[in-house]
Scaffold this motif. Structure first.
Motif, PDB file in Angstrom:
ATOM      1  N   UNK A   1      17.063  -6.447  86.404  1.00 29.26           N
ATOM      2  CA  UNK A   1      17.529  -6.661  85.019  1.00 29.26           C
ATOM      3  C   UNK A   1      15.859  -6.187  83.880  1.00 29.26           C
ATOM      4  N   UNK A   2      16.599  -6.147  82.920  1.00 27.44           N
ATOM      5  CA  UNK A   2      15.287  -5.580  81.552  1.00 27.44           C
ATOM      6  C   UNK A   2      15.128  -6.715  80.626  1.00 27.44           C
ATOM      7  N   UNK A   3      13.030  -6.520  80.558  1.00 28.68           N
ATOM      8  CA  UNK A   3      12.108  -7.796  80.621  1.00 28.68           C
ATOM      9  C   UNK A   3      12.175  -6.681  78.550  1.00 28.68           C
TER      10      UNK A   3
ATOM     11  N   UNK B   1      27.654 -13.858  77.622  1.00 32.84           N
ATOM     12  CA  UNK B   1      26.451 -12.633  77.487  1.00 32.84           C
ATOM     13  C   UNK B   1      26.238 -11.350  79.071  1.00 32.84           C
ATOM     14  N   UNK B   2      26.000 -10.139  78.796  1.00 32.04           N
ATOM     15  CA  UNK B   2      25.511  -9.035  79.851  1.00 32.04           C
ATOM     16  C   UNK B   2      24.569  -8.853  80.033  1.00 32.04           C
ATOM     17  N   UNK B   3      23.770  -8.741  81.167  1.00 35.59           N
ATOM     18  CA  UNK B   3      22.036  -8.345  81.540  1.00 35.59           C
ATOM     19  C   UNK B   3      22.399  -7.029  81.519  1.00 35.59           C
TER      20      UNK B   3
ATOM     21  N   UNK C   1      15.070 -11.805  78.897  1.00 35.55           N
ATOM     22  CA  UNK C   1      15.696 -10.504  79.665  1.00 35.55           C
ATOM     23  C   UNK C   1      16.628 -10.059  78.816  1.00 35.55           C
ATOM     24  N   UNK C   2      16.681  -8.886  78.221  1.00 37.52           N
ATOM     25  CA  UNK C   2      17.380  -7.905  77.145  1.00 37.52           C
ATOM     26  C   UNK C   2      18.942  -8.143  77.878  1.00 37.52           C
ATOM     27  N   UNK C   3      19.897  -8.431  77.162  1.00 38.78           N
ATOM     28  CA  UNK C   3      21.566  -8.782  76.789  1.00 38.78           C
ATOM     29  C   UNK C   3      22.178  -8.337  76.446  1.00 38.78           C
ATOM     30  N   UNK C   4      24.035  -7.948  77.029  1.00 41.13           N
ATOM     31  CA  UNK C   4      24.265  -7.525  75.640  1.00 41.13           C
ATOM     32  C   UNK C   4      25.108  -8.708  74.960  1.00 41.13           C
ATOM     33  N   UNK C   5      25.106  -9.613  73.850  1.00 46.06           N
ATOM     34  CA  UNK C   5      25.895 -10.417  72.817  1.00 46.06           C
ATOM     35  C   UNK C   5      27.184 -10.065  72.430  1.00 46.06           C
TER      36      UNK C   5
END
Length: 350
Positions: free
Chosen positions: A41-43, A31-33, A22-26
């Protein structure tokens, strides 16, 4: 462009690995999904340019653990039919952050909007469905999961998992290397598992089909999230009642007409000695009166409870309702031939 993701799959693929998450902002700590327009949620699935089918060489992926935060450098999207999640990359690095497996965490990544696991209820899909697909990886919460060993035709033991999702039974091979190792070494056991999370993926074409796989098996109890109940507005049922009564009346009238037509048709076929009639749209077969054997499951259960129970298997049914028409409400039509049928049922399940 660099991207980050929380790894939810690092499974076997053509001698290498299939990694996805799952892509996240780090920001280095939290982390934020990243979510798409639908809110799901974006794969993201990194694929290699160096291999024939995009599998990542094992030495480049073996250090990546499920639930690690991973950085991809030099990301270039490369969607292919159902595999819209695919991206090329230059370098893949674990950030040293690892999440513990909990139901609460996995529910953040789960997408429960799909009624099927990859477009149908079977073990695989056809190439035409793959070409028209929009996703090829999914984290789902399943019921009545059972892990078992299957020797198959080759005699080599392979592990599979059967489960129920949205009321339908599925059965996939397990391609999770860590889970397989645990089973082989006796650290995990086959058998009934109950409620679990599974990362499901859709494989490349093999023998004319794209098979569904259990890429990661999360052996943790997945508790459903309670949905808050709304206040019941006054008169909400009135419109449904009017429509149901109208449909019931139409159904009875149509059943009357069909019954009368069937009786007349049967008399003609008996008169002409016909066993079958075929037209462009209708096929009618005649069966003469006879005595048939009918299995009485209720009596069998009462007399052989233990044997009956040994043949029963759990099956999850979707939520449904039963609508009964009250006897006093049938004032529009009366029909002595439908005695016992004046309570009609409508099951709202799919």
């Amino acid at each position: 462009m660099d991207k980050y993701f929380i790894c939810l799959a690092n499974s076997y693929k053509h001698g290498g690995r299939c990694v996805a998450g799952i892509e996240v902002l780090w920001d280095g700590e939290k982390s934020k999904v990243v979510r798409g327009q639908s809110g799901a949620a974006k794969w993201i699935r990194p694929v290699s340019k160096e291999t024939t089918t995009g599998e990542i060489p094992t030495h480049q992926a073996s250090h990546i653990n499920v639930l690690d935060v991973v950085r991809l450098e030099g990301v270039v999207p490369c969607p292919s039919y159902a595999q819209q999640e695919n991206v090329f990359f230059q370098k893949m690095t674990s950030m040293g952050k690892h999440y513990a497996i909990t139901s609460q965490l996995l529910q953040r990544f789960m997408d429960d909007s799909h009624r099927h696991v990859f477009y149908n209820y079977g073990k695989a899909i056809l190439p035409i469905d793959y070409r028209q697909g929009s996703h090829s990886i999914l984290l789902i919460r399943v019921e009545h999961a059972e892990v078992y060993a299957d020797e198959g035709y080759s005699g080599q033991v392979r592990y599979r998992i059967s489960f129920i999702y949205h009321g339908h039974q599925y059965d996939f091979p397990i391609t999770d290397p860590c889970y397989q190792a645990g089973l082989r070494l006796g650290q995990r056991a086959v058998g009934q598992k109950g409620t679990m999370f599974i990362t499901c993926s859709l494989g490349l074409e093999y023998e004319g089909a794209h098979f569904k796989l259990a890429a990661t098996v999360f052996e943790t109890e997945a508790q459903p999230t309670a949905t808050p109940k709304e206040a019941v507005p006054e008169g909400w049922f009135d419109e449904y009642e009017r429509e149901l009564v109208r449909l019931f009346n139409e159904k009875i009238a149509i059943e009357e007409q069909i019954t009368e037509l069937r009786m007349r048709l049967r008399e003609r076929m008996e008169r002409y000695g016909l066993e079958k009639v075929n037209s462009k749209q209708i096929s009618v077969s005649y069966t003469s009166a006879r005595t048939v054997m009918q299995f009485d499951s209720r009596s069998f259960r009462a007399e052989n409870e233990e044997l009956y129970s040994s043949y029963c298997r759990p099956k999850q049914r979707e939520a449904s309702i039963i609508v009964k028409r009250k006897l006093s409400s049938q004032i529009t039509l009366s029909d002595h031939r439908y005695k016992g049928d004046n309570q009609k049922k409508i099951d709202s399940g799919d």
